[in-house]
Scaffold this motif. Structure first.
Motif, short mmCIF file in Angstrom:
data_model
loop_
_atom_site.label_atom_id
_atom_site.label_comp_id
_atom_site.label_asym_id
_atom_site.label_seq_id
_atom_site.Cartn_x
_atom_site.Cartn_y
_atom_site.Cartn_z
N ALA A 1 0.76 -1.12 0.03
CA ALA A 1 -0.07 -0.04 0.11
C ALA A 1 0.74 1.36 -0.14
CB ALA A 1 -1.00 0.02 1.06
N ASN A 2 2.09 1.20 0.77
CA ASN A 2 2.85 2.40 0.74
C ASN A 2 3.42 2.45 -0.72
OD1 ASN A 2 4.09 4.36 2.31
ND2 ASN A 2 6.23 3.09 1.60
N CYS A 3 3.78 1.54 -1.35
CA CYS A 3 4.12 1.95 -2.85
C CYS A 3 2.99 2.63 -3.61
CB CYS A 3 4.71 0.72 -3.37
SG CYS A 3 6.41 0.28 -2.61
N ALA A 4 1.97 2.12 -3.52
CA ALA A 4 0.80 2.68 -4.11
C ALA A 4 0.01 3.91 -3.60
CB ALA A 4 -0.37 1.68 -4.15
N VAL B 1 2.70 -0.48 -9.88
CA VAL B 1 1.91 -0.73 -11.08
C VAL B 1 0.64 -0.45 -10.77
CG1 VAL B 1 1.21 -2.50 -12.99
CG2 VAL B 1 3.80 -2.56 -11.88
N ILE B 2 -0.04 -0.78 -9.75
CA ILE B 2 -1.40 -0.39 -9.52
C ILE B 2 -1.60 1.11 -9.49
CG2 ILE B 2 -3.37 -0.40 -7.85
CD1 ILE B 2 -2.52 -3.62 -7.28
N ALA B 3 -0.65 1.52 -8.60
CA ALA B 3 -0.78 3.29 -8.28
C ALA B 3 -0.61 3.88 -9.88
CB ALA B 3 0.18 3.55 -7.38
N SER B 4 0.23 3.42 -10.60
CA SER B 4 0.47 4.01 -11.75
C SER B 4 -0.76 4.14 -12.62
CB SER B 4 1.76 3.31 -12.62
OG SER B 4 2.79 3.26 -11.93
N VAL B 5 -1.29 2.88 -12.85
CA VAL B 5 -2.65 3.12 -13.66
C VAL B 5 -3.76 3.78 -12.91
CG1 VAL B 5 -4.43 1.57 -14.45
CG2 VAL B 5 -2.14 0.85 -14.47
N THR C 1 9.14 6.67 -14.69
CA THR C 1 9.58 7.39 -13.71
C THR C 1 9.51 6.92 -12.19
OG1 THR C 1 7.42 8.70 -13.51
CG2 THR C 1 9.27 9.60 -15.10
N GLN C 2 8.29 6.26 -12.05
CA GLN C 2 8.11 5.60 -10.87
C GLN C 2 8.86 4.09 -10.53
OE1 GLN C 2 6.44 8.17 -9.55
NE2 GLN C 2 5.04 6.83 -8.29
N MET C 3 9.39 3.47 -11.46
CA MET C 3 9.94 2.30 -11.33
C MET C 3 11.53 2.26 -11.62
SD MET C 3 7.22 -0.19 -12.79
CE MET C 3 7.92 -1.68 -12.57
N LEU C 4 12.02 3.29 -12.05
CA LEU C 4 13.45 3.60 -12.37
C LEU C 4 14.26 3.42 -10.97
CD1 LEU C 4 14.10 6.00 -15.30
CD2 LEU C 4 15.32 4.08 -14.98
N GLY C 5 13.61 3.92 -10.07
CA GLY C 5 14.50 4.09 -8.64
C GLY C 5 14.55 2.47 -8.08
N TYR C 6 13.93 1.65 -8.69
CA TYR C 6 14.27 -0.13 -8.01
C TYR C 6 15.84 -0.29 -8.20
CZ TYR C 6 9.56 -1.30 -7.06
OH TYR C 6 8.23 -1.47 -6.63
N GLY C 7 16.34 -0.06 -9.31
CA GLY C 7 17.67 -0.34 -9.68
C GLY C 7 18.61 0.35 -8.75
#
Length: 726
Positions: free
Chosen positions: A127-130, A534-538, A163-169
């Motif tokens: 939930a925090n990621c969303a 992914v849920i949050a992005s959509v 932009t939301q997922m680049l930070g994973y690396g």
């Protein structure tokens, strides 16, 4: 004492009494524990690897709460006074639902025993990621509202995802420096750990004493009922500018004491207004609030009035406080009139139309931003350089505390998982910018990612210790503004890739540290974070499109409930750094050229305080934190000045008075009360939207609905038109 132990002792001296922890809530069951007292008091030093984690209960609640949070927080982001429902609320709500599901579901694969603490943590992490609103939504909003441009759903979704997922690396690399070392405590996580422990253990209650969950429910109901008063029935209470009302026709009094001015004496009775752009004052440590208060007062109540009333940069031609864009004569700057059809600066039109001017407050906030970024570099070097070397050695030896040892029971996420995701998202970002003509070339995307990666570690060190995160938004837009001037959409896209990649990476790191404390398997955390993101992005994009299509005049003063102050400030920045460019705005020929000296001021400012701390150890000097002090006004605008004193006043009550004189009550209820206030206010605002705004209705007007002092909407006198040669 070993050098390694000395580092921890020094760290203890820095953080002691700065973070709220239940120092006696955990009875240690082994001799070995974390060398950090705050962590030892809160985090269990034992683990049960057999507890199931990614259960059916996790998937149901993780998805539902992610859908709920991503919609609610994106919806509130558009509100004139936005608010955010935090993870603490999900922690509290998920617990009784999980216990209920464990009781009613048939035993077996769908229900593998009692609802356990690790499931609970993983639900909260998802939930925090969303829960955060995607920064890239700002790009979509200003394209459609201000630049009359729309690239379509697919382009918008790809931009948000990358932009939301680049930070994973980056998070994958930073685990070794910001998660494994015991000295990296991430104080905000201790609050969550304390709450998890509280919910999953029996409370030792005196006769008649309330449980925290009962207190939470009563506080939600109380705030839900109260919030209707300032929110709907008596809006004047959201910003009670009583001094301004003494003589509302007085221009200077309106500027100084009006809610639309510097806000001296303005009282707010609305939790949503006070916390709209700031974190909860019930959670932020008091030492940090004092730094923020000092930084706010020096800028807003000292520097701004001096500059304004001495007419620095022709300040009196413009409002004393505004994020607006102006011509030299004080009239509104019409940006579209100087752009080509494909939204690039037309130099001939710009020369004919005239230069851009800012309010003195807005100009100074950029200077403070420059100083804050420079001070962060100096502060990191002075206070953390030895620790960086030590942690580099520790990361290679994997010699860590008990929590790191316990985590060895679980397979770690392979580096290639993070690396693959990082490469894929970078490639998609390049393709998105090239195919849909964001005016940002492939090398611009790579440069943005490099800047983000470069600053991620030093900023992460500050956040892991102080709970404060200096932003990269100014430096990114500054850099690309010089390289690619006259391209507003390229500028904000570069800023988002450079700034949010770092911010998202550190959010993931903070969540990994929470999982580290709670002994959640790393691979489960990886997939949970991906799911929430992914849920949050959509949902963020769908919610934004819905509001943009249904709310008339959204993100403009024509819609007072949905002014989107963050997007308006984002648009102003796109004009300053993208359309006009930093060379024209802050270069040698600009009247704002002196703003660049703030880089030097910020770089030098931590040095004397570092030596003062060494000269006067164990005194109040230890609590002076220049990057936090300079970052105090980072949210102004869109935040209004009157919000800060009210925010600090609440912080004084709970983080100083209650904590010092009623410590037991503070440890039991303060954080629960903060979550309840957020939840109760959110439910009221959402319900009032469907009662009034959705049906295009309004509260019956009376004097209590008139929240403004007459002059505060235009508390300045525009100059007469200036001749062209001026």
């Amino acid at each position: 004492m070993s050098e390694h132990k000395q580092d921890y002792v020094a760290e203890k001296e820095f953080v002691d009494e700065k973070f709220d922890v239940e120092r006696s809530s955990v009875i240690l069951e082994e001799e070995e524990n974390s060398p950090i007292p705050e962590v030892a008091a809160i985090v269990s030093n034992q683990d049960d690897p057999s507890l199931p984690v990614m259960t059916f209960r996790f998937w149901v609640m993780g998805v539902i709460f992610s859908l709920f949070l991503s919609f609610i927080n994106q919806f509130f982001w558009f509100r004139t006074n936005p608010m955010t429902i935090g993870t603490l609320v999900i922690q509290l709500v998920a617990y009784p639902i999980g216990v209920f599901m464990a009781k009613v579901l048939p035993a077996g694969r769908l229900n593998p025993g009692p609802f356990n603490i690790k499931e609970h943590v993983l639900i909260a992490l998802t939930a925090n990621c969303a829960g955060g609103t995607a920064y890239a939504v700002d790009i979509i909003v200003i394209q459609r509202v201000f630049y009359k441009q729309d690239f379509g759903f697919l382009a918008n979704l790809l931009l948000i995802l990358t932009t939301q997922m680049l930070g994973y690396g980056m998070a994958g690399v930073l685990r070794r420096y910001l998660v494994y070392p015991a000295a990296m405590i991430w104080p905000s996580n201790l609050v969550q750990v304390a709450l998890f422990n509280t919910l999953h253990k029996d409370e030792d209650l005196a006769p008649g004493q309330w449980t925290r969950y009962k207190f939470f429910l009563v506080a939600i109901l109380g705030m839900f009922l109260y919030a209707w008063i300032p929110g709907v029935l008596f809006p004047a209470l959201t910003a009670f500018a009583w001094i301004c009302w003494i003589k509302p026709t007085n221009l200077v009094l309106s500027q100084i004491t009006g809610a639309g001015g510097l806000g001296i004496g303005v009282i707010s009775f609305d939790w949503n207004t006070i916390t709209a752009f700031l974190s909860s004052p019930l959670i932020t440590p008091w030492w940090a609030q004092v730094n923020i208060a000092v930084g706010f007062a020096l800028l807003t109540w000292v520097l701004v009035p001096i500059c304004y009333y001495t007419n620095v940069w022709n300040a009196k031609h413009f409002p004393i406080f505004s994020a607006g864009l102006f011509l030299e004569n004080g009239n509104t700057y019409q940006t579209l009139s100087i752009l080509t059809p494909d939204k690039v600066l037309d130099e001939a039109k710009y020369e004919a139309y005239g230069p851009l001017r800012l309010s003195v407050f807005f100009a100074l906030t950029y200077g403070i931003g420059f100083a804050g970024l420079a001070s962060m570099v100096t502060h990191t070097w002075l206070y953390h350089r030895h620790k960086l070397v030590a942690q580099w050695k520790q990361s290679r030896e994997h010699s860590e505390d008990i929590h790191h040892k316990l985590m060895q029971a679980y397979p770690e996420v392979p580096d290639w998982w993070y690396a693959s995701l990082f490469v894929i998202m970078t490639v998609v970002a390049v393709i998105t910018c090239e195919v849909w003509d964001y005016k940002l070339p492939w090398w611009g995307v790579l440069l943005a990612v490099f800047l983000s990666a470069f600053f991620c570690l030093p900023i992460g060190l500050i956040q892991a210790v102080t709970n404060q995160q200096p932003g990269l938004n100014i430096i990114t837009e500054y850099v690309i503004g010089y390289i690619l001037p006259g391209r507003p959409i390229a500028n904000v896209t570069f800023k988002t890739l450079g700034y949010i990649s770092m911010a998202q990476g550190l959010m993931f790191v903070g969540d990994l540290k929470l999982g580290h404390y709670m002994k959640v398997p790393p691979r489960a955390m990886f997939w949970a974070q991906l799911l929430g993101t992914v849920i949050a992005s959509v949902i963020n994009l769908v919610t934004a499109n819905w509001l943009l299509a249904t709310q008339k005049g959204i993100c403009t003063p024509e819609n007072p409930n949905f002014e989107c102050k963050s997007a308006a400030t984002f648009y102003s920045a796109s004009v300053i750094w993208g359309v006009i460019s930093p060379n024209k705005m802050f270069g040698p020929s600009s009247i704002y050229n002196s703003i660049n000296y703030f880089f030097i001021i910020g770089f030098l400012l931590p040095i004397p305080f570092y030596f003062l701390r060494k000269r006067f150890p164990n005194t109040w000097v230890e609590f002076i934190h220049i990057p936090v002090l300079l970052a105090a006004t980072g949210m102004m605008p869109p935040a209004s000045p009157f919000m800060y004193p009210n925010w600090v006043a609440l912080g004084f009550v709970f983080q100083f008075y209650v904590r010092r004189y009623h410590p037991n009550w503070h440890l039991r209820f303060t954080y629960v009360l903060s979550a309840a206030f957020d939840s109760g206010t959110a439910f009221m605002v959402l319900l009032s939207f469907f009662i009034f705004d959705f049906r295009d209705k309004a509260m019956v007007p009376w004097w209590g609905t008139d929240v403004s002092c007459p002059l505060q909407s235009k508390s300045y006198i525009p100059a007469t038109p200036l001749p062209k040669e001026a």
